[in-house]
Design a protein around this motif. Sequence first.
Motif, PDB file in Angstrom:
ATOM      1  N   GLU A   1       7.199  31.974  27.730  1.00  0.00           N
ATOM      2  CA  GLU A   1       6.354  32.852  26.918  1.00  0.00           C
ATOM      3  C   GLU A   1       4.956  32.270  26.737  1.00  0.00           C
ATOM      4  O   GLU A   1       3.972  33.018  26.729  1.00  0.00           O
ATOM      5  CB  GLU A   1       7.009  33.121  25.562  1.00  0.00           C
ATOM      6  CG  GLU A   1       8.324  33.879  25.651  1.00  0.00           C
ATOM      7  CD  GLU A   1       8.231  35.245  26.300  1.00  0.00           C
ATOM      8  OE1 GLU A   1       7.133  35.848  26.346  1.00  0.00           O
ATOM      9  OE2 GLU A   1       9.270  35.730  26.779  1.00  0.00           O
TER      10      GLU A   1
ATOM     11  N   GLU B   1       3.082  33.242  29.702  1.00  0.00           N
ATOM     12  CA  GLU B   1       2.619  34.633  29.645  1.00  0.00           C
ATOM     13  C   GLU B   1       1.396  34.758  28.743  1.00  0.00           C
ATOM     14  O   GLU B   1       0.434  35.459  29.080  1.00  0.00           O
ATOM     15  CB  GLU B   1       3.751  35.544  29.169  1.00  0.00           C
ATOM     16  CG  GLU B   1       4.869  35.677  30.189  1.00  0.00           C
ATOM     17  CD  GLU B   1       5.960  36.631  29.759  1.00  0.00           C
ATOM     18  OE1 GLU B   1       5.671  37.605  29.037  1.00  0.00           O
ATOM     19  OE2 GLU B   1       7.118  36.413  30.168  1.00  0.00           O
TER      20      GLU B   1
ATOM     21  N   GLU C   1      -5.743  46.606  23.261  1.00  0.00           N
ATOM     22  CA  GLU C   1      -4.523  46.521  24.071  1.00  0.00           C
ATOM     23  C   GLU C   1      -4.217  45.078  24.460  1.00  0.00           C
ATOM     24  O   GLU C   1      -3.090  44.608  24.322  1.00  0.00           O
ATOM     25  CB  GLU C   1      -4.669  47.374  25.328  1.00  0.00           C
ATOM     26  CG  GLU C   1      -3.460  47.325  26.238  1.00  0.00           C
ATOM     27  CD  GLU C   1      -3.654  48.122  27.516  1.00  0.00           C
ATOM     28  OE1 GLU C   1      -2.810  47.947  28.406  1.00  0.00           O
ATOM     29  OE2 GLU C   1      -4.627  48.890  27.631  1.00  0.00           O
TER      30      GLU C   1
ATOM     31  N   PHE D   1      -3.339  43.011  21.382  1.00  0.00           N
ATOM     32  CA  PHE D   1      -1.974  43.366  20.992  1.00  0.00           C
ATOM     33  C   PHE D   1      -0.973  42.649  21.893  1.00  0.00           C
ATOM     34  O   PHE D   1       0.032  42.112  21.421  1.00  0.00           O
ATOM     35  CB  PHE D   1      -1.780  44.890  21.064  1.00  0.00           C
ATOM     36  CG  PHE D   1      -0.389  45.330  20.718  1.00  0.00           C
ATOM     37  CD1 PHE D   1       0.045  45.327  19.398  1.00  0.00           C
ATOM     38  CD2 PHE D   1       0.486  45.760  21.708  1.00  0.00           C
ATOM     39  CE1 PHE D   1       1.336  45.748  19.067  1.00  0.00           C
ATOM     40  CE2 PHE D   1       1.771  46.169  21.394  1.00  0.00           C
ATOM     41  CZ  PHE D   1       2.200  46.162  20.078  1.00  0.00           C
ATOM     42  N   HIS D   2      -1.257  42.617  23.195  1.00  0.00           N
ATOM     43  CA  HIS D   2      -0.382  41.933  24.137  1.00  0.00           C
ATOM     44  C   HIS D   2      -0.273  40.442  23.792  1.00  0.00           C
ATOM     45  O   HIS D   2       0.817  39.862  23.812  1.00  0.00           O
ATOM     46  CB  HIS D   2      -0.909  42.129  25.557  1.00  0.00           C
ATOM     47  CG  HIS D   2       0.065  41.753  26.626  1.00  0.00           C
ATOM     48  ND1 HIS D   2      -0.231  41.890  27.955  1.00  0.00           N
ATOM     49  CD2 HIS D   2       1.310  41.219  26.602  1.00  0.00           C
ATOM     50  CE1 HIS D   2       0.794  41.458  28.685  1.00  0.00           C
ATOM     51  NE2 HIS D   2       1.737  41.046  27.879  1.00  0.00           N
TER      52      HIS D   2
ATOM     53  N   LYS E   1      -0.638  39.117  20.846  1.00  0.00           N
ATOM     54  CA  LYS E   1       0.157  39.025  19.613  1.00  0.00           C
ATOM     55  C   LYS E   1       1.641  39.193  19.906  1.00  0.00           C
ATOM     56  O   LYS E   1       2.484  38.508  19.313  1.00  0.00           O
ATOM     57  CB  LYS E   1      -0.320  40.065  18.607  1.00  0.00           C
ATOM     58  CG  LYS E   1      -1.724  39.768  18.093  1.00  0.00           C
ATOM     59  CD  LYS E   1      -2.268  40.924  17.269  1.00  0.00           C
ATOM     60  CE  LYS E   1      -3.718  40.691  16.891  1.00  0.00           C
ATOM     61  NZ  LYS E   1      -4.297  41.840  16.163  1.00  0.00           N
ATOM     62  N   ARG E   2       1.973  40.094  20.826  1.00  0.00           N
ATOM     63  CA  ARG E   2       3.375  40.293  21.192  1.00  0.00           C
ATOM     64  C   ARG E   2       3.944  39.042  21.847  1.00  0.00           C
ATOM     65  O   ARG E   2       5.077  38.645  21.559  1.00  0.00           O
ATOM     66  CB  ARG E   2       3.514  41.489  22.146  1.00  0.00           C
ATOM     67  CG  ARG E   2       3.198  42.841  21.542  1.00  0.00           C
ATOM     68  CD  ARG E   2       4.269  43.363  20.612  1.00  0.00           C
ATOM     69  NE  ARG E   2       5.516  43.627  21.273  1.00  0.00           N
ATOM     70  CZ  ARG E   2       5.993  44.823  21.577  1.00  0.00           C
ATOM     71  NH1 ARG E   2       5.304  45.898  21.244  1.00  0.00           N
ATOM     72  NH2 ARG E   2       7.149  44.956  22.179  1.00  0.00           N
ATOM     73  N   GLU E   3       3.171  38.432  22.731  1.00  0.00           N
ATOM     74  CA  GLU E   3       3.634  37.203  23.384  1.00  0.00           C
ATOM     75  C   GLU E   3       3.775  36.076  22.361  1.00  0.00           C
ATOM     76  O   GLU E   3       4.707  35.278  22.436  1.00  0.00           O
ATOM     77  CB  GLU E   3       2.696  36.791  24.523  1.00  0.00           C
ATOM     78  CG  GLU E   3       2.620  37.774  25.672  1.00  0.00           C
ATOM     79  CD  GLU E   3       3.961  38.110  26.310  1.00  0.00           C
ATOM     80  OE1 GLU E   3       4.908  37.307  26.229  1.00  0.00           O
ATOM     81  OE2 GLU E   3       4.061  39.205  26.897  1.00  0.00           O
TER      82      GLU E   3
ATOM     83  N   GLY F   1       4.595  36.481  19.301  1.00  0.00           N
ATOM     84  CA  GLY F   1       5.861  36.789  18.623  1.00  0.00           C
ATOM     85  C   GLY F   1       7.058  36.312  19.432  1.00  0.00           C
ATOM     86  O   GLY F   1       8.026  35.784  18.877  1.00  0.00           O
ATOM     87  N   ASP F   2       6.993  36.490  20.759  1.00  0.00           N
ATOM     88  CA  ASP F   2       8.081  35.993  21.608  1.00  0.00           C
ATOM     89  C   ASP F   2       8.187  34.475  21.524  1.00  0.00           C
ATOM     90  O   ASP F   2       9.285  33.918  21.468  1.00  0.00           O
ATOM     91  CB  ASP F   2       7.849  36.416  23.065  1.00  0.00           C
ATOM     92  CG  ASP F   2       8.004  37.913  23.286  1.00  0.00           C
ATOM     93  OD1 ASP F   2       8.590  38.599  22.416  1.00  0.00           O
ATOM     94  OD2 ASP F   2       7.533  38.397  24.330  1.00  0.00           O
TER      95      ASP F   2
ATOM     96  N   TRP G   1       9.948  33.566  18.423  1.00  0.00           N
ATOM     97  CA  TRP G   1      11.390  33.794  18.508  1.00  0.00           C
ATOM     98  C   TRP G   1      12.071  32.538  19.060  1.00  0.00           C
ATOM     99  O   TRP G   1      13.087  32.083  18.529  1.00  0.00           O
ATOM    100  CB  TRP G   1      11.671  35.009  19.406  1.00  0.00           C
ATOM    101  CG  TRP G   1      13.077  35.506  19.356  1.00  0.00           C
ATOM    102  CD1 TRP G   1      13.595  36.429  18.492  1.00  0.00           C
ATOM    103  CD2 TRP G   1      14.167  35.103  20.202  1.00  0.00           C
ATOM    104  NE1 TRP G   1      14.927  36.629  18.760  1.00  0.00           N
ATOM    105  CE2 TRP G   1      15.303  35.824  19.806  1.00  0.00           C
ATOM    106  CE3 TRP G   1      14.275  34.200  21.255  1.00  0.00           C
ATOM    107  CZ2 TRP G   1      16.543  35.683  20.422  1.00  0.00           C
ATOM    108  CZ3 TRP G   1      15.516  34.051  21.873  1.00  0.00           C
ATOM    109  CH2 TRP G   1      16.625  34.788  21.457  1.00  0.00           C
TER     110      TRP G   1
END
Length: 134
Positions: free
Chosen positions: A53, A56, A74, A77-78, A80-82, A84-85, A88
């Motif tokens: 991650e 990425e 966009e 946001f991407h 931020k999503r990574e 978050g991964d 995790w």
Amino acid sequence: MTIDLNKYVEFVNTTTSKPSKNFPDFSTRLAELESEGFPTERLLTAAVGMSAEAGEFTEIVKKIVFQGKPVNQENLFHLKRELGDIMWYVSQACIGLDISLEEVIQMNFEKLNTRYPEGAFSIERSENRVDGDL
């Protein structure tokens, strides 16, 4: 100087641990770690996942910085999503190490506060650490 690639591959093989080269030794090592209570499966999941991650996340930053990818909602946001991964998998590591995220952050704060007692980054202190400063 020309490097003999076959000799280099042989060197790599001879400097690789047995558990990294064959399943019986790997299996034996896993059993040893299990008997010690080491959560191999949880920490391998965390380590491999964080690395993937983070790669990425890095890929997006690389494309923004070096390849002209736009800084837009966009792509942010991407990122931020990574992130978050990544979190995790950090949480997986916390479970495996029986430590809370709060404790991890507190330990990091204490480490950096000791390294930079003036409360600011220092190249000198960053590059010349005292014994035990990991």
